[in-house]
Design a protein around this motif. Sequence first.
Motif, short mmCIF file in Angstrom:
data_model
loop_
_atom_site.label_atom_id
_atom_site.label_comp_id
_atom_site.label_asym_id
_atom_site.label_seq_id
_atom_site.Cartn_x
_atom_site.Cartn_y
_atom_site.Cartn_z
N LEU A 1 17.56 12.59 3.06
CA LEU A 1 16.53 12.99 2.13
C LEU A 1 15.32 13.55 2.92
O LEU A 1 14.36 14.37 2.10
CB LEU A 1 16.11 11.62 1.51
CG LEU A 1 17.09 10.90 0.66
CD1 LEU A 1 16.70 9.71 -0.11
CD2 LEU A 1 17.95 11.77 -0.40
N ALA A 2 15.24 13.71 4.13
CA ALA A 2 14.28 14.19 4.91
C ALA A 2 14.12 15.60 4.83
O ALA A 2 13.04 16.05 4.92
CB ALA A 2 14.18 13.56 6.36
N SER A 3 15.26 16.28 4.51
CA SER A 3 15.31 17.53 4.56
C SER A 3 15.27 18.31 3.01
O SER A 3 15.52 19.46 2.91
CB SER A 3 16.61 18.14 5.07
OG SER A 3 17.98 17.62 4.90
N LEU A 4 15.18 17.44 2.12
CA LEU A 4 14.88 17.98 0.85
C LEU A 4 13.63 18.41 0.47
O LEU A 4 12.70 17.89 0.88
CB LEU A 4 15.14 16.76 -0.16
CG LEU A 4 16.48 16.14 -0.70
CD1 LEU A 4 16.44 14.99 -1.50
CD2 LEU A 4 17.67 17.29 -0.73
N SER A 5 13.77 19.69 -0.25
CA SER A 5 12.37 20.35 -0.64
C SER A 5 11.69 19.40 -1.77
O SER A 5 12.22 18.51 -2.23
CB SER A 5 12.70 21.64 -1.46
OG SER A 5 13.40 21.32 -2.69
N ASP A 6 10.20 19.74 -1.80
CA ASP A 6 9.68 18.91 -2.79
C ASP A 6 10.50 18.90 -4.29
O ASP A 6 10.28 17.89 -4.89
CB ASP A 6 8.03 19.35 -3.00
CG ASP A 6 7.29 19.11 -1.64
OD1 ASP A 6 7.83 18.45 -0.79
OD2 ASP A 6 6.17 19.73 -1.43
N ASP A 7 10.78 20.10 -4.76
CA ASP A 7 11.41 20.12 -5.94
C ASP A 7 12.62 19.28 -5.95
O ASP A 7 12.65 18.68 -7.15
CB ASP A 7 11.81 21.58 -6.28
CG ASP A 7 12.39 21.76 -7.65
OD1 ASP A 7 11.60 21.37 -8.48
OD2 ASP A 7 13.52 22.33 -7.88
N ASN A 8 13.44 19.27 -5.16
CA ASN A 8 14.72 18.35 -5.15
C ASN A 8 14.24 16.78 -4.93
O ASN A 8 14.98 16.16 -5.81
CB ASN A 8 15.54 18.75 -4.02
CG ASN A 8 16.45 19.87 -4.47
OD1 ASN A 8 16.73 20.16 -5.39
ND2 ASN A 8 16.77 20.70 -3.31
N VAL A 9 13.28 16.61 -4.37
CA VAL A 9 12.63 15.24 -3.98
C VAL A 9 12.27 14.78 -5.60
O VAL A 9 12.56 13.68 -6.11
CB VAL A 9 11.61 14.92 -3.30
CG1 VAL A 9 10.77 13.60 -3.34
CG2 VAL A 9 12.12 15.24 -1.62
N SER A 10 11.50 15.52 -6.29
CA SER A 10 10.91 15.16 -7.62
C SER A 10 12.09 14.89 -8.54
O SER A 10 12.19 14.11 -9.28
CB SER A 10 10.00 16.26 -8.14
OG SER A 10 8.93 16.18 -7.34
N PHE A 11 13.06 16.00 -8.45
CA PHE A 11 14.42 15.79 -9.25
C PHE A 11 14.94 14.59 -9.19
O PHE A 11 15.25 13.77 -10.08
CB PHE A 11 15.27 16.93 -9.02
CG PHE A 11 16.59 16.77 -9.71
CD1 PHE A 11 16.70 17.13 -10.96
CD2 PHE A 11 17.76 16.60 -8.98
CE1 PHE A 11 17.88 16.83 -11.54
CE2 PHE A 11 18.87 16.50 -9.61
CZ PHE A 11 19.28 16.74 -11.04
N LEU A 12 15.43 14.19 -8.04
CA LEU A 12 16.07 12.99 -7.68
C LEU A 12 15.20 11.62 -7.91
O LEU A 12 15.67 10.82 -8.77
CB LEU A 12 16.39 12.85 -6.24
CG LEU A 12 17.62 13.68 -5.66
CD1 LEU A 12 18.10 13.42 -4.21
CD2 LEU A 12 18.57 13.32 -6.66
N SER A 13 13.92 11.79 -7.85
CA SER A 13 12.77 10.59 -8.03
C SER A 13 12.86 10.37 -9.57
O SER A 13 13.16 9.37 -9.93
CB SER A 13 11.74 10.94 -7.61
OG SER A 13 10.78 9.89 -7.81
N ASP A 14 12.84 11.55 -10.45
CA ASP A 14 12.97 11.48 -11.75
C ASP A 14 14.22 10.87 -12.26
O ASP A 14 14.22 9.82 -13.29
CB ASP A 14 12.72 12.60 -12.44
CG ASP A 14 11.24 13.21 -12.14
OD1 ASP A 14 10.38 12.67 -11.75
OD2 ASP A 14 10.83 14.70 -12.47
N PHE A 15 15.30 11.18 -11.59
CA PHE A 15 16.62 10.58 -12.04
C PHE A 15 16.72 9.06 -11.71
O PHE A 15 16.97 8.16 -12.61
CB PHE A 15 17.65 11.42 -11.33
CG PHE A 15 19.04 10.85 -11.90
CD1 PHE A 15 19.59 10.76 -12.93
CD2 PHE A 15 19.86 9.93 -10.42
CE1 PHE A 15 20.93 10.36 -13.14
CE2 PHE A 15 21.16 9.47 -10.90
CZ PHE A 15 21.58 9.54 -12.23
N ILE A 16 16.39 8.59 -10.70
CA ILE A 16 16.56 7.34 -10.13
C ILE A 16 15.38 6.69 -11.03
O ILE A 16 15.71 5.44 -11.36
CB ILE A 16 16.35 7.13 -8.72
CG1 ILE A 16 17.25 7.74 -7.96
CG2 ILE A 16 16.14 5.50 -8.40
CD1 ILE A 16 17.09 7.67 -6.36
#
Length: 409
Positions: free
Chosen positions: A86-101
């Motif tokens: 997860l450390a190499s994810l972009s801010d957009d992908n982090v937000s996407f996965l955070s919203d999903f979880i």
Amino acid sequence: MTKKSRKKYHFYYDESGHDKKITENAISRQEYFDNFVVAIVGWSDEGIPEVQSKFSEFEIIHENRRGKDGEIKSLTIKPKQLRYGLASLSDDNVSFLSDFISIFDKNTKCYFFVASKIEYLVRQLLSGYRNSGNRNRDVMTYTITKAILTYKPEAVFRAIYKSSEEFLDALKTFFTERIKINMRNIELKKLENEAFKNILVSLKRITPEPSTEWIYYPAFEGFKQYLSEREIENYSLITDKEGADGQDSNTLRAAHSVGLSSTVEGDSKEYFGIRIADMMAGIIFKLLRTLDNALEYKEGEDPTQKKYLDAKWFCMNSKQHQLYKQLDKLLFEWDVSENKIYTGIYSDGILTLKALLDFLSQDNIELLNPIAIGKGEESLDGEKAKNLQEEFNVFLCEYMANYFEMRNL
């Protein structure tokens, strides 16, 4: 023991890493990964409307990620984007996965099945073996599976699909050669060599008839135990439709074969829960695969030396760190039960993921500066990075040791 639930629960099933037949071509594919992952998620009658509303909002917010079939799938996260977890994810992908979880909470029921495909083949190899003295079939299954997945001997992979005799000969040759190679660092490899010598003795006593057809029922056996442990009797289980019209899929037949009669197939377009299960299975599968790749000995590396996660795995910003904590709650803190994560004998992958999540969830952990990402190893605090790598290695070894003790391996 939990109080018997009178509520009705609705569960949804999907999977990732599915190979109907484990062939040499399948194993040699660049994108092949050994794990088969099942995710089953569920909610009570009264919980369904809120979850469905949350997921609908999630799909609207991330409308741009819909695929050609109109669904948002885990494929939207590419393997290269998880190179350092997860450390190499972009801010957009982090937000996407955070919203999903964030769709999940403590009331969500989750069950996961993680199985090694190679272990299944090894189980067939040892199906006729009888325990003798200190030689235990489960221990042998684990040792052979781990050795094959660690060292990836091409001759063994090729021999699996030829004949029993060639398969056995290839294994004997492989273990004999590994024992010799391990002598270069006997201090680190002493226990492994002892295990390999025991394997060589035991291989003389078996007559294998390995099958390469994948079996589906173990995932449902585990889920049946999960339902029993949670004392859930009133439920429905909907699996993603796979079979042709008028025909039941292997998955549905497997569920019925273990007594899960309240199982039917459904279209993911009609059942939001299947789409959630698809995302969940895909996320876990991708994380397991990227961890496996990160800890794999690459060409030119000495397999008799310790292997550490790259320091960049511990180099992250607060949002990436928080996402790890979210995932840890969902997988290991909420809805805790003995059968929530059901595995075979070889479960190093999910244990490694659990160790990583627990390690990163510690209150006193001090991670590396994310500004260093992309600027080369020289920009990292070398001593601090080395310490984090060693600390996690020790942490992981303790997890493995506890597992071996629990399973008598």
